[in-house]
Write a protein that holds these residues in place. Sequence first.
Motif, PDB file in Angstrom:
ATOM      1  N   SER A 165       0.842  -1.187   0.000  1.00 40.94           N
ATOM      2  CA  SER A 165       0.000   0.000   0.000  1.00 40.94           C
ATOM      3  C   SER A 165       0.881   1.242   0.000  1.00 40.94           C
ATOM      4  CB  SER A 165      -0.900  -0.009   1.234  1.00 40.94           C
ATOM      5  OG  SER A 165      -1.644   1.175   1.309  1.00 40.94           O
ATOM      6  N   LYS A 169       0.871   1.429  -7.063  1.00 39.61           N
ATOM      7  CA  LYS A 169       0.284   0.455  -7.992  1.00 39.61           C
ATOM      8  C   LYS A 169      -0.783   1.110  -8.859  1.00 39.61           C
ATOM      9  CE  LYS A 169      -1.233  -2.294  -4.816  1.00 39.61           C
ATOM     10  NZ  LYS A 169      -0.911  -1.418  -3.703  1.00 39.61           N
ATOM     11  N   THR A 170      -1.673   1.842  -8.230  1.00 40.32           N
ATOM     12  CA  THR A 170      -2.784   2.434  -8.983  1.00 40.32           C
ATOM     13  C   THR A 170      -2.286   3.433 -10.014  1.00 40.32           C
ATOM     14  OG1 THR A 170      -4.196   2.160  -7.042  1.00 40.32           O
ATOM     15  CG2 THR A 170      -4.953   3.682  -8.736  1.00 40.32           C
ATOM     16  N   ALA A 173      -0.834   1.544 -12.972  1.00 40.79           N
ATOM     17  CA  ALA A 173      -1.900   0.993 -13.808  1.00 40.79           C
ATOM     18  C   ALA A 173      -2.567   2.093 -14.618  1.00 40.79           C
ATOM     19  CB  ALA A 173      -2.921   0.275 -12.935  1.00 40.79           C
ATOM     20  N   LYS A 174      -2.744   3.261 -14.018  1.00 38.13           N
ATOM     21  CA  LYS A 174      -3.374   4.373 -14.734  1.00 38.13           C
ATOM     22  C   LYS A 174      -2.518   4.819 -15.906  1.00 38.13           C
ATOM     23  CE  LYS A 174      -3.184   8.472 -12.959  1.00 38.13           C
ATOM     24  NZ  LYS A 174      -3.403   9.646 -12.090  1.00 38.13           N
ATOM     25  N   ASN A 200     -12.545   6.797 -11.054  1.00 38.73           N
ATOM     26  CA  ASN A 200     -11.612   6.742  -9.925  1.00 38.73           C
ATOM     27  C   ASN A 200     -12.136   7.437  -8.668  1.00 38.73           C
ATOM     28  OD1 ASN A 200      -9.654   5.150 -11.033  1.00 38.73           O
ATOM     29  ND2 ASN A 200      -8.420   6.850 -11.797  1.00 38.73           N
ATOM     30  N   GLU A 204     -12.432   5.245  -5.453  1.00 40.85           N
ATOM     31  CA  GLU A 204     -11.568   5.555  -4.318  1.00 40.85           C
ATOM     32  C   GLU A 204     -12.389   5.882  -3.072  1.00 40.85           C
ATOM     33  OE1 GLU A 204      -8.873   8.606  -5.319  1.00 40.85           O
ATOM     34  OE2 GLU A 204      -7.680   7.372  -6.695  1.00 40.85           O
ATOM     35  N   ASN A 208     -11.230   3.001  -0.902  1.00 40.92           N
ATOM     36  CA  ASN A 208      -9.962   3.436  -0.327  1.00 40.92           C
ATOM     37  C   ASN A 208     -10.200   3.957   1.080  1.00 40.92           C
ATOM     38  OD1 ASN A 208      -9.234   2.951  -2.965  1.00 40.92           O
ATOM     39  ND2 ASN A 208      -7.811   4.673  -3.059  1.00 40.92           N
ATOM     40  N   SER A 218      -5.747   1.698  -1.266  1.00 39.22           N
ATOM     41  CA  SER A 218      -6.793   0.909  -1.925  1.00 39.22           C
ATOM     42  C   SER A 218      -6.986  -0.388  -1.148  1.00 39.22           C
ATOM     43  CB  SER A 218      -6.396   0.602  -3.375  1.00 39.22           C
ATOM     44  OG  SER A 218      -6.266   1.776  -4.119  1.00 39.22           O
ATOM     45  N   LYS A 222      -8.007  -4.918  -8.301  1.00 35.52           N
ATOM     46  CA  LYS A 222      -8.857  -4.815  -9.485  1.00 35.52           C
ATOM     47  C   LYS A 222      -8.092  -5.325 -10.698  1.00 35.52           C
ATOM     48  CE  LYS A 222      -7.685   0.075 -10.023  1.00 35.52           C
ATOM     49  NZ  LYS A 222      -8.208   1.443 -10.030  1.00 35.52           N
ATOM     50  N   THR A 241     -13.121  -6.622  -9.539  1.00 37.02           N
ATOM     51  CA  THR A 241     -12.509  -6.240  -8.265  1.00 37.02           C
ATOM     52  C   THR A 241     -12.277  -7.478  -7.426  1.00 37.02           C
ATOM     53  OG1 THR A 241     -14.684  -5.835  -7.304  1.00 37.02           O
ATOM     54  CG2 THR A 241     -13.543  -3.963  -8.306  1.00 37.02           C
ATOM     55  N   ASP A 437      -4.157  -4.842 -10.669  1.00 42.82           N
ATOM     56  CA  ASP A 437      -3.654  -4.004  -9.579  1.00 42.82           C
ATOM     57  C   ASP A 437      -4.047  -4.689  -8.278  1.00 42.82           C
ATOM     58  OD1 ASP A 437      -3.017  -2.108  -7.730  1.00 42.82           O
ATOM     59  OD2 ASP A 437      -4.420  -0.598  -8.438  1.00 42.82           O
TER      60      ASP A 437
END
Length: 1852
Positions: A165, A169-170, A173-174, A200, A204, A208, A218, A222, A241, A437
């Motif tokens: 975390s 990562k997010t 991926a984006k 998002n 989130e 999140n 997160s 996903k 997810t 992710d």
Amino acid sequence: MAASELYTKFARVWIPDPEEVWKSAELLKDYKPGDKVLLLHLEDGKDLEYRLDPKTKELPHLRNPDILVGENDLTALSYLHEPAVLHNLRVRFIDSKLIYTYCGIVLVAINPYEQLPIYGEDIINAYSGQNMGDMDPHIFAVAEEAYKQMARDERNQSIIVSGESGAGKTVSAKYAMRYFATVSGSASEANVEEKVLASNPIMESIGNAKTTRNDNSSRFGKYIEIGFDKRHRIIGANMRTYLLEKSRVVFQAEEERNYHIFYQLCASAKLPEFKMLRLGDANNFHYTKQGGSPVIEGVDDAKEMAQTRQACTLLGISESYQMGIFRILAGILHLGNVGFMSRDSDSCTIPPRHEPLSIFCDLMAVDFEEMCHWLCHRKLATAAETYIKPISKLQATNARDALAKHIYAKLFNWIVDHVNQVLHSAVKQHSFIGVLDIYGFETFEINSFEQFCINYANEKLQQQFNMHVFKLEQEEYMKEQIPWTLIDFYDNQPCINLIESKLGILDLLDEECRMPKGTDDTWAQKLYNTHLNKCALFEKPRLSNKAFIIQHFADKVEYQCEGFLEKNKDTVFEEQIKVLKSSKFKMLPELFQDDEKAISPSSATSSGRTLLTRTPAKPTKGRPGQAAKEHKKTVGHQFRNSLHLLMETLNATTPHYVRCIKPNDFKFPFTFDEKRAVQQLRACGVLETIRISAAGFPSRWTYQEFFSRYRVLMKQKDVLSERKQTCKNVLEKLIKDKDKYQFGKTKIFFRAGQVAYLEKLRADKLRAACIRIQKTIRGWLLRKKFLRMRKAAITVQRYVRGHQARCYAKFLRRTKAATIIQKYWRMYVIRRRYKIWRTATIVLQSYLRGYLARNRYRKILREHKAVIIQKWVRGWLARTYYKRSTHAIIYLQCCLRRMMAKRELKKLKIEARSVERYKKLHIGMENKIMQLQRKVDEQNKDYKCLMEKLTNLEGIYNSETEKLRSDLERLQLSEEEAKIATGRVLSLQEEIAKLRKDLEQTQCEKKSIEECADRYKQETEQLVSNLKEENTLLKQEKEALNHLIVEQAKEMTETMEKKLIEETKQLELDLNDERLRYQNLLNEFSRLEERYDDLKEEMTLMINVPKPGHKRTDSTHSSNESEYTFSSEIAETEDIPSRTEEPSEKKVPLDMSLFLKLQKRVTELEQEKQVMQDELDRKEEQVLRSKAKEEERPQIRGAELEYESLKRQELESENKKLKNELNELRKALSEKSAPEVTAPGAPAYRVLMEQLTSVSEELDVRKEEVLILRSQLVSQKEAIHPKNTMTDSTILLEDVQKMKDKGEIAQAYIGLKETNRSSAMDGHELNEDGELLLVYEGLKQANRLLESQLQSQKRSHENEAEALRGEIQSLKEENNRQQQLLAQNLQLPPEARIEASLQHEITRLTNENLDLMEQLEKQDKTVRKLKKQLKVFAKKIGELEVGQMENISPGQIIDEPIRPVNIPRKEKDFQGMLEYKKEDEQKLVKNLILELKPRGVAVNLIPGLPAYILFMCVRHADYLNDDQKVRSLLTSTINSIKKVLKKRGDDFETVSFWLSNTCRFLHCLKQYSGEEGFMKHNTSRQNEHCLTNFDLAEYRQVLSDLAIQIYQQLVRVLENILQPMIVSGMLEHETIQGVSGVKPTGLRKRTSSIADEGTYTLDSILRQLNSFHSVMCQHGMDPELIKQVVKQMFYIVGAVTLNNLLLRKDMCSWSKGMQIRYNVSQLEEWLRDKNLMNSGAKETLEPLIQAAQLLQVKKKTDDDAEAICSMCNALTTAQIVKVLNLYTPVNEFEERVSVSFIRTIQMRLRDRKDSPQLLMDAKHIFPVTFPFNPSSLALETIQIPASLGLGFISRV
């Protein structure tokens, strides 16, 4: 290779360290086998004795050479181990600011906690199409590799992004999804990436939460599948997810928060629409206050709520559904506040009217009593009966929390389904790329069921990763035919079996959950009994019976058994769910619809984390029993099934791995915590990848690269022609152990450490060579220095000895001279002393004598002065005594006389009284009078004498006359005064004394005045001097001010000039920017136009797919719509059908530029109408005059009938002849030719038909000539009636003179008249049998017939003119009305309806004017035709009469000489025009544009020939005043050029050819436009060829736009051709061999810099540039345009090279800088050879040149930093810092750039204002201009070659 060879003195090693994990040290002595201790020297200066492990005796890890540190790929390191990996990552992250690093197939991404400029579209373009190893590591490189493999292999791809975390990562991926959306061409069409990003905020907010490690963590994984079509363009996406952490809804640890959405709701509770939710502060709810940290610093939950609502709206969630979501979330919060009271140990109750529960029931629209009952009770069903059982308080609390988690999970699932519906595409998906992710390996102090599931999933992913790595290694070995040996790598299958196999942990957990009284303790005992001491991976903690330990692939993890059973069961009472399903709130039952069907394993829920997948759009119906059964599955069982499905998906794709690393726990930018990094590297499998690579042959070299790198280790005799055998021979000598390397087909494989050993040998060899070179050079330098010193010493000795000799000789000379000087000096001194003494004596004597004489003189003087003083004193005393005595005597006398006078007075008073007294007195008076008389006489005499003297001297002394007179008067007065009183003497004396006093006073005043005057004069002089000084100072100041003013004026002038220059430059920049924006708009318009055509083609294909053999027709009708925007000559709808296809959406608001152009055109048309009106009036007057004359002459109808019959007979006979000839010709052709040759479509048939047509035309001409000749036979009758003939001739002459060619017709007619006159004179001789009379009558009738025809034509012309005048008058009125309407409408607001009507009126007015022009043109054509006929008649008459005169006898000629009239046939004078028929226009365009081959035209014909031909056709249409023909030709030309460029737009020759011809066509339209600015370069003949009827300025603009589009297309073609060559030729290829060496590479092989057969070199680029230049020159392109193209080419070369340099660490070295500078010099040499140095191309390479210089300059001191800052003015700060960060030594002798130096550069450049963009815009196109370039070629000299197939057009 023995360890003693590597562990030698000064070798560097890594030793463990508790703080830094690994610490570097250096050996102080060589290691010998058997040593137990290593003497090490640490980097901090301390010495250390490192003891080896006595059991393993493992030596510490060796450190890689410095040149390998900082490599892009960790597998390129020679020593592959943990400290090497950690150190390489640290150096790249901290020193070079590089966050991405390859580790084999894995991309390691370290979170910088800072925004970096490395994700722009320019970076995407730079990575697009590149091989993965060619560029620096980047997430874009992984995405490009996935995209390329999907397109190439037709296989689905997956990108697996994992990490802790906060590791990023997010974000990774984006960026991967952004890359796919950009490179697939769907960034502006599908917008899938934007839609995913739009989801998002809401994802989130509901997924999140704040944790101790991350404020926005997160809490779910996903998997996004991005779908592509067959063209590999994004068409849709789908999100799945995983692992939603539901337990966070009901519980949060310390310093953590629940999901963001709850706090956002609480922060927005005061909004009016949220009042019904009855929310408050987050601390008022149990579910949001447990963590004790409800606020995140720097985050505004209210604003985040607004963004969440906006995202919901963008995703299509209506306001009602949004409020429904918020009601459910608020209900969950209120449900958490529901409290229970214990009645006993087994039951509980809820207080009556409990407010939280009441609010929950109101929000959920359920019954309060029912929900209150089922929260405290549960239903138990047995085989026999069903009964309700109360539950304890603890069980009720757990059931409440389970219900809240279940509701939240259902809501989460519903939102995900809705997002998938939005991202779903109706088009069939051809392939996809998945982006996963998901969490990485987790271990905490307390690990529960959540961590167990996560680590279980990571075990599966790690197994898949290991197998994939192993598979790739195996494929590589098999490809290179290396003997395959089993690599021992960690296989985590035992751990997976421990978890998921039969009687595994999950199986035992499910079994315990099914037990009635199963607990966590009993489950732990079953685990101990089943696996303890039986499985090596399972352990039991020493001090706990409620925990177990599993040895995962990353680390040992201890799990607490407490809560496992409850979380696995995920107990949710069905009665509570039924209550919710019965809700009147419609949205709530929708969430539980899937409970009624069979739930797939992928949508199961858990109390810890749940795996959620998309649900089908249309749920399938299942059996109720099956649903209930499925609902009872445990979370572990469901999670295991979902994980299997995920693995199946991943195994069916090609995986790509991204491992995100969190560098520190404090979110400090670019701060590296070694402990945390090692922990994550172990957990994510990077070190396992390293270990697998190290177990085999991690280092791989091609033979050419190995030879190039280690050529220094070979001798000359070892070098063979075959590189492979050479490398084998060398390796066998260098490395004795053959197991350390293997030879493949194309590569050499080395085991770990061998490359370092070879690098050591290479460095030693280079060091030895350097030492030898240094020794030799130093010896040579020292010997050279010695010889120079010896030579200098000899020279110094020679000069010193000479100097000493000269000094001795000088000493002797000085000694002799000194003696002589002494002699003379002594004599001089004695003589001088004598003279001094003598002089002193004389002086003393003189002074003494003078002294005595002065004393004597003073004595005499004193005596003399004393005598004088005595004299004066004595005189003064005497005078004083005398005066005193005199005064006393006088006083006494006065006293006495007074007394005597008093006595006498007394006597006189007595005597006066007597006469005698008077007598006596009278006697005395007489005497006195006589005396006075005598005295007067004497005075008179004296007066006379004086008068005589005065008279004598009067002439000479006139000035004395007045004085004498005054004296005389004074004397007379004195006499009179003396007579009156003698006592006046005293008064006069007193007055004199007074005057003397006044005189003295006056003298004193005079002196004082003189003193004042002197003083005033001095003051005045002083003042004048001061004034002069001040004046001088003022003059100086004035001069200084004048100089200052001049300087200021000069400075101001210079400033103004500079300012003017700057403003001019700024205006030029603004102009270029405006031109660039305009050209970009044109480019965008062209792109949209092409896109429209493509879509139209696709629609056509979709519609006509079932029809076999259908071919698509290019849609080019609308391609010229932009041209009609600029042209005011609007075509009619029947002529241009595409105008009717224009959609109604194009009726945009009125364009003012278009309106002004149309208004200008209307004004021009008004002027033209006025000119035509005047011309019509003039012609009308002529017609009226001719009509008046015609009325006077009688009409002869019989002659007309006779002429008509004669003409008809001739025509009939000619038709018969032509028919006969045609039949005979066809018959002959059918007999002599084959059918296929004489077919109607055959070429021979067409040629014959054309010939037949020409013959027919010639026959018509001959027919007219015969008629004229026959009619002229009667001309001899004019001899009988000469007067009538002359009259008729005069009338005919008047008519003829009205025609066009007046001079020629008049000359022919005069010749005819003379012939007639001569014929009339000899009429009696020629008139035999009356034949001549008949001929005369016939000619007369023919002439009258012609006159009558002319009169009829004039009458018709008059009628037409009258009609035209009426139309013109009506047009004027209509025009005035329309102008008034225009003026009124312009004041109105710009509404669409009014603007549309305005455009319609303008168009109608223009069309009417054009129609009027067409009518006038037709009438002009008729007049010209009649003129031509009369001209032909007159010529023929003249020729006939000349022929008749030749037959006259000589006798007749003698009587009167006859001048024969002969009109010779002139050579045809061409006017530079080409004539073609209207129906041949398509053929013209086809042959000249569509089917023309540029190469043949460029080689064989003049440049720009198609442009000249087209313009000459336009000229002819302009000459005919045919606007429709002009418009049609120009439109067809433009459309055809676009069609050719669309069809062959990738061919450089085609694009260059049509760019050149378009520019030439444009220049021709300008050159012959008639405008003065363009005509000044023309010849007089060229000025005659200017257009006369049409102004084609609008079409020039259209052609200019077309030329801009062609230029941009040319640049794109250039770019596509040059792009593959630039990087290889400018960067990779070694133009100077041996300067740069090849460094070791890893698994991601970069492109080899060794020139192979298929590799581009600098020569390839130069050859391509030569090809481009020669093609453009052959096509006759303008020189200025060639310069612009070359400038654009060089910009592309420089930009692409610099961008790749900035993205490739391996290219940033000193040797590469030398290579680049050499390559740039070659390009500059090419510019000089082509005379293009002034094109601005060199300046475009300036950033690249400065970057190359930056690689070569010193980079150590502050002076170096200052030099770099001043030198690199064309580079941005980001580029300079990037190059310095990327600078990498290729050899050990180079040094890296220190961090402090880079910071110094940044500090010096912080004030520089430049773009933060890192890369140059390689797609930038400079604005193009087309300078006017007139042609000197004469149009009339142009010949049309037969090869063009344009035989149907003719020169005019």
